[in-house]
Design a protein around this motif. Structure first.
Motif, PDB file in Angstrom:
ATOM      1  N   MET A 164     -73.963  46.646 -75.025  1.00  0.00           N
ATOM      2  CA  MET A 164     -75.375  46.282 -74.866  1.00  0.00           C
ATOM      3  C   MET A 164     -76.243  46.955 -75.934  1.00  0.00           C
ATOM      4  SD  MET A 164     -75.872  44.543 -71.804  1.00  0.00           S
ATOM      5  CE  MET A 164     -77.471  45.111 -71.255  1.00  0.00           C
ATOM      6  N   MET A 165     -75.998  48.249 -76.163  1.00  0.00           N
ATOM      7  CA  MET A 165     -76.818  48.973 -77.129  1.00  0.00           C
ATOM      8  C   MET A 165     -76.641  48.403 -78.532  1.00  0.00           C
ATOM      9  SD  MET A 165     -76.680  52.975 -75.966  1.00  0.00           S
ATOM     10  CE  MET A 165     -77.604  53.540 -74.526  1.00  0.00           C
ATOM     11  N   LEU A 166     -75.413  48.032 -78.874  1.00  0.00           N
ATOM     12  CA  LEU A 166     -75.172  47.515 -80.216  1.00  0.00           C
ATOM     13  C   LEU A 166     -75.747  46.121 -80.409  1.00  0.00           C
ATOM     14  CD1 LEU A 166     -73.771  49.922 -81.222  1.00  0.00           C
ATOM     15  CD2 LEU A 166     -71.815  48.546 -81.876  1.00  0.00           C
ATOM     16  N   ILE A 167     -75.746  45.307 -79.364  1.00  0.00           N
ATOM     17  CA  ILE A 167     -76.404  43.996 -79.485  1.00  0.00           C
ATOM     18  C   ILE A 167     -77.903  44.209 -79.675  1.00  0.00           C
ATOM     19  CG2 ILE A 167     -76.897  41.802 -78.351  1.00  0.00           C
ATOM     20  CD1 ILE A 167     -74.257  42.064 -76.873  1.00  0.00           C
ATOM     21  N   GLY A 168     -78.458  45.158 -78.914  1.00  0.00           N
ATOM     22  CA  GLY A 168     -79.884  45.454 -79.059  1.00  0.00           C
ATOM     23  C   GLY A 168     -80.229  45.933 -80.460  1.00  0.00           C
ATOM     24  N   GLU A 169     -79.317  46.698 -81.027  1.00  0.00           N
ATOM     25  CA  GLU A 169     -79.538  47.279 -82.351  1.00  0.00           C
ATOM     26  C   GLU A 169     -79.293  46.250 -83.464  1.00  0.00           C
ATOM     27  OE1 GLU A 169     -80.876  50.738 -84.081  1.00  0.00           O
ATOM     28  OE2 GLU A 169     -80.220  50.698 -81.986  1.00  0.00           O
ATOM     29  N   ASN A 170     -78.497  45.217 -83.134  1.00  0.00           N
ATOM     30  CA  ASN A 170     -78.112  44.209 -84.132  1.00  0.00           C
ATOM     31  C   ASN A 170     -78.281  42.803 -83.571  1.00  0.00           C
ATOM     32  OD1 ASN A 170     -76.484  45.982 -86.337  1.00  0.00           O
ATOM     33  ND2 ASN A 170     -76.038  46.740 -84.274  1.00  0.00           N
ATOM     34  N   PRO A 171     -79.518  42.377 -83.380  1.00  0.00           N
ATOM     35  CA  PRO A 171     -79.739  41.075 -82.752  1.00  0.00           C
ATOM     36  C   PRO A 171     -79.098  39.959 -83.559  1.00  0.00           C
ATOM     37  CG  PRO A 171     -81.821  42.089 -83.457  1.00  0.00           C
ATOM     38  CD  PRO A 171     -80.742  43.043 -83.795  1.00  0.00           C
ATOM     39  N   GLY A 172     -78.384  39.071 -82.867  1.00  0.00           N
ATOM     40  CA  GLY A 172     -77.731  37.953 -83.542  1.00  0.00           C
ATOM     41  C   GLY A 172     -76.357  38.289 -84.079  1.00  0.00           C
ATOM     42  N   VAL A 173     -75.887  39.482 -83.774  1.00  0.00           N
ATOM     43  CA  VAL A 173     -74.559  39.880 -84.265  1.00  0.00           C
ATOM     44  C   VAL A 173     -73.504  38.943 -83.699  1.00  0.00           C
ATOM     45  CG1 VAL A 173     -74.093  41.484 -82.372  1.00  0.00           C
ATOM     46  CG2 VAL A 173     -72.982  41.824 -84.577  1.00  0.00           C
ATOM     47  N   ARG A 174     -72.501  38.646 -84.510  1.00  0.00           N
ATOM     48  CA  ARG A 174     -71.448  37.756 -84.025  1.00  0.00           C
ATOM     49  C   ARG A 174     -70.441  38.526 -83.187  1.00  0.00           C
ATOM     50  NH1 ARG A 174     -68.708  34.763 -88.508  1.00  0.00           N
ATOM     51  NH2 ARG A 174     -69.177  36.645 -89.692  1.00  0.00           N
ATOM     52  N   GLN A 175     -69.909  37.819 -82.216  1.00  0.00           N
ATOM     53  CA  GLN A 175     -69.045  38.436 -81.221  1.00  0.00           C
ATOM     54  C   GLN A 175     -67.842  39.139 -81.847  1.00  0.00           C
ATOM     55  OE1 GLN A 175     -68.764  36.024 -77.623  1.00  0.00           O
ATOM     56  NE2 GLN A 175     -66.606  36.511 -77.570  1.00  0.00           N
TER      57      GLN A 175
ATOM     58  N   MET B 147     -65.988  40.235 -71.374  1.00  0.00           N
ATOM     59  CA  MET B 147     -67.142  41.102 -71.156  1.00  0.00           C
ATOM     60  C   MET B 147     -68.443  40.339 -71.406  1.00  0.00           C
ATOM     61  SD  MET B 147     -65.977  44.724 -72.928  1.00  0.00           S
ATOM     62  CE  MET B 147     -67.515  45.551 -72.516  1.00  0.00           C
ATOM     63  N   ILE B 148     -68.476  39.604 -72.516  1.00  0.00           N
ATOM     64  CA  ILE B 148     -69.706  38.892 -72.883  1.00  0.00           C
ATOM     65  C   ILE B 148     -70.015  37.789 -71.871  1.00  0.00           C
ATOM     66  CG2 ILE B 148     -70.762  37.399 -74.611  1.00  0.00           C
ATOM     67  CD1 ILE B 148     -70.712  40.336 -75.402  1.00  0.00           C
ATOM     68  N   LEU B 149     -68.987  37.054 -71.441  1.00  0.00           N
ATOM     69  CA  LEU B 149     -69.225  35.999 -70.456  1.00  0.00           C
ATOM     70  C   LEU B 149     -69.771  36.595 -69.158  1.00  0.00           C
ATOM     71  CD1 LEU B 149     -66.202  33.556 -70.955  1.00  0.00           C
ATOM     72  CD2 LEU B 149     -68.570  33.318 -71.737  1.00  0.00           C
ATOM     73  N   ALA B 150     -69.229  37.733 -68.761  1.00  0.00           N
ATOM     74  CA  ALA B 150     -69.725  38.390 -67.546  1.00  0.00           C
ATOM     75  C   ALA B 150     -71.185  38.810 -67.721  1.00  0.00           C
ATOM     76  CB  ALA B 150     -68.851  39.598 -67.218  1.00  0.00           C
ATOM     77  N   MET B 151     -71.499  39.323 -68.896  1.00  0.00           N
ATOM     78  CA  MET B 151     -72.884  39.752 -69.148  1.00  0.00           C
ATOM     79  C   MET B 151     -73.821  38.552 -69.208  1.00  0.00           C
ATOM     80  SD  MET B 151     -72.402  42.754 -71.994  1.00  0.00           S
ATOM     81  CE  MET B 151     -71.511  44.257 -71.590  1.00  0.00           C
ATOM     82  N   GLU B 152     -73.333  37.431 -69.724  1.00  0.00           N
ATOM     83  CA  GLU B 152     -74.163  36.229 -69.748  1.00  0.00           C
ATOM     84  C   GLU B 152     -74.437  35.772 -68.306  1.00  0.00           C
ATOM     85  OE1 GLU B 152     -72.473  32.523 -71.053  1.00  0.00           O
ATOM     86  OE2 GLU B 152     -74.274  32.032 -72.199  1.00  0.00           O
TER      87      GLU B 152
ATOM     88  N   SER C 298     -74.572  37.602 -65.764  1.00  0.00           N
ATOM     89  CA  SER C 298     -75.508  38.542 -65.151  1.00  0.00           C
ATOM     90  C   SER C 298     -76.896  38.440 -65.767  1.00  0.00           C
ATOM     91  CB  SER C 298     -74.987  39.979 -65.313  1.00  0.00           C
ATOM     92  OG  SER C 298     -73.658  40.089 -64.876  1.00  0.00           O
ATOM     93  N   GLY C 299     -77.052  37.547 -66.741  1.00  0.00           N
ATOM     94  CA  GLY C 299     -78.373  37.357 -67.340  1.00  0.00           C
ATOM     95  C   GLY C 299     -78.788  38.463 -68.283  1.00  0.00           C
ATOM     96  N   LEU C 300     -77.825  39.192 -68.823  1.00  0.00           N
ATOM     97  CA  LEU C 300     -78.160  40.318 -69.706  1.00  0.00           C
ATOM     98  C   LEU C 300     -78.091  39.925 -71.174  1.00  0.00           C
ATOM     99  CD1 LEU C 300     -76.083  43.056 -67.836  1.00  0.00           C
ATOM    100  CD2 LEU C 300     -78.577  42.785 -67.800  1.00  0.00           C
ATOM    101  N   VAL C 301     -77.254  38.930 -71.473  1.00  0.00           N
ATOM    102  CA  VAL C 301     -76.972  38.575 -72.863  1.00  0.00           C
ATOM    103  C   VAL C 301     -77.094  37.063 -73.030  1.00  0.00           C
ATOM    104  CG1 VAL C 301     -75.040  38.332 -74.478  1.00  0.00           C
ATOM    105  CG2 VAL C 301     -75.506  40.550 -73.436  1.00  0.00           C
ATOM    106  N   LYS C 302     -77.607  36.667 -74.176  1.00  0.00           N
ATOM    107  CA  LYS C 302     -77.719  35.252 -74.497  1.00  0.00           C
ATOM    108  C   LYS C 302     -76.730  34.930 -75.623  1.00  0.00           C
ATOM    109  CE  LYS C 302     -81.348  34.073 -76.711  1.00  0.00           C
ATOM    110  NZ  LYS C 302     -82.674  33.730 -77.243  1.00  0.00           N
ATOM    111  N   ARG C 303     -75.965  33.863 -75.482  1.00  0.00           N
ATOM    112  CA  ARG C 303     -75.022  33.438 -76.524  1.00  0.00           C
ATOM    113  C   ARG C 303     -75.601  32.222 -77.229  1.00  0.00           C
ATOM    114  NH1 ARG C 303     -69.630  32.478 -75.486  1.00  0.00           N
ATOM    115  NH2 ARG C 303     -70.434  30.510 -74.694  1.00  0.00           N
TER     116      ARG C 303
ATOM    117  N   SER D  19     -68.523  30.292 -84.481  1.00  0.00           N
ATOM    118  CA  SER D  19     -68.869  31.645 -84.040  1.00  0.00           C
ATOM    119  C   SER D  19     -69.928  31.650 -82.942  1.00  0.00           C
ATOM    120  CB  SER D  19     -69.339  32.475 -85.234  1.00  0.00           C
ATOM    121  OG  SER D  19     -70.550  31.971 -85.724  1.00  0.00           O
ATOM    122  N   VAL D  20     -70.134  32.826 -82.383  1.00  0.00           N
ATOM    123  CA  VAL D  20     -71.131  33.005 -81.327  1.00  0.00           C
ATOM    124  C   VAL D  20     -72.018  34.180 -81.704  1.00  0.00           C
ATOM    125  CG1 VAL D  20     -71.491  33.615 -78.917  1.00  0.00           C
ATOM    126  CG2 VAL D  20     -69.618  32.094 -79.524  1.00  0.00           C
ATOM    127  N   ALA D  21     -73.320  33.941 -81.759  1.00  0.00           N
ATOM    128  CA  ALA D  21     -74.266  35.022 -82.039  1.00  0.00           C
ATOM    129  C   ALA D  21     -74.812  35.548 -80.718  1.00  0.00           C
ATOM    130  CB  ALA D  21     -75.399  34.511 -82.925  1.00  0.00           C
TER     131      ALA D  21
END
Lengths: 162, 162
Positions: free
Chosen positions: B55-66, B83-88, B90-95, B104-106
């Motif tokens: 989560m912290m790294l996505i926040g630090e690098n918006p649009g980073v590829r999976q 992990m990412i699908l679970a976070m999506e 839970s509404g925490l991450v947008k793909r 790819s997936v940002a």
DNA sequence: TATTGTTATACTCTATAACTATA
DNA sequence: TATAGTTATAGAGTATAACAATA
């Protein structure tokens, strides 16, 4: 809308932010990196870091009790039971119920176990003897010293400058 | 025959032998010890070290590829997907599938994700800010510097003396 | 009562490979 | 062909709790 052009395309460009000041984060990456190294060099021998350390410690502490060993290696008792039973089945370890506490199990290497440790010693210490990537020799020594101190090992074992 | 009286009865009496000169061994123990600490202090929040770092790294690098994120964190792609699908969910991450490479997936934090990171930041950095057991503050700083150098992180992120 | 090892269950993480859709 | 992500499966490691034997 989403300034995707800002996003890092290469691993080296990923910003770690404050995370690279997190000891837990650094330890996790360092451990994975070190294990990758281990498997690259020694994977073909069919050994695992955990097994090597268990065998070496039994060799170093003949008659050590299973629970004491588990605590020292920070392995859960339930897991240790499985590892030891597997090693006994492979003829590497001998289990003995000591008379002074018949709840416990004392551990010994068999002749085969001692031979196995001998066989592993050369490639294992050859691997460990190589310089750690990115570090000078004094830096590596200092890193080991600090890790040992962090773990409260100072003075135990035989010292870290192997 | 078996001089069982020689065997260590307490964890502190176990001889580590040459093992305490093994960087891999020390890193493994240090990592377990550090994670135990993490769970003792932050376990009640229902978070995991791996999730926090993602989560912290996505926040630090918006649009980073999976895949880039997976490589940086040394997490296998297959596991990162879960992990990412679970976070999506839970509404925490947008793909988002970027137009310039539709394989790819940002990744982006949602508002909920940003809020979550905010909530975690205080206890997490409070935990990290505490002195590492057994080490002086300068020793801890040096330990982090050496781990960063070992990992080839020097100069990346924002520096380690947080 | 507490401790040692064992068993059982569930979950996390890893390793691997096959698959799809894109490049 | 090669790459990015996904899916599936198997295995290792871990966490947890319950249990028997012993202290």
């Amino acid at each position: 809308m989403n300034e995707i052009t800002e996003a890092p395309r290469k691993v080296e460009d990923v910003h770690l932010g404050r995370l690279c000041g997190s000891l837990g984060f650094l330890l996790r990456l360092a451990q994975i990196s070190s294990f990758d190294d281990f498997f690259k060099r020694l994977g073909h021998l069919g050994i695992r870091p955990g097994e090597v350390s268990v065998m070496m410690l039994i060799g170093e502490n003949p008659g050590v009790r299973q629970g004491v060993l588990a605590k020292r290696l920070m392995i859960k008792r339930a897991h240790m039971t499985k590892m030891i039973l597997a090693m006994e089945r492979s003829g590497l370890v001998k289990r003995e119920i000591p008379d002074d506490d018949r709840r416990s199990v004392a551990l010994w290497l068999t002749d085969g176990g001692r031979q196995r440790v001998e066989e592993l010693a050369a490639p294992f210490w050859g691997h460990e003897g190589r310089p750690a990537p990115g570090l000078t020799k004094p830096e590596e020594t200092e890193l080991k010293r600090l890790l040992g101190k962090y773990l409260g090992l100072s003075g135990k074992g035989r010292s870290a400058q192997a």
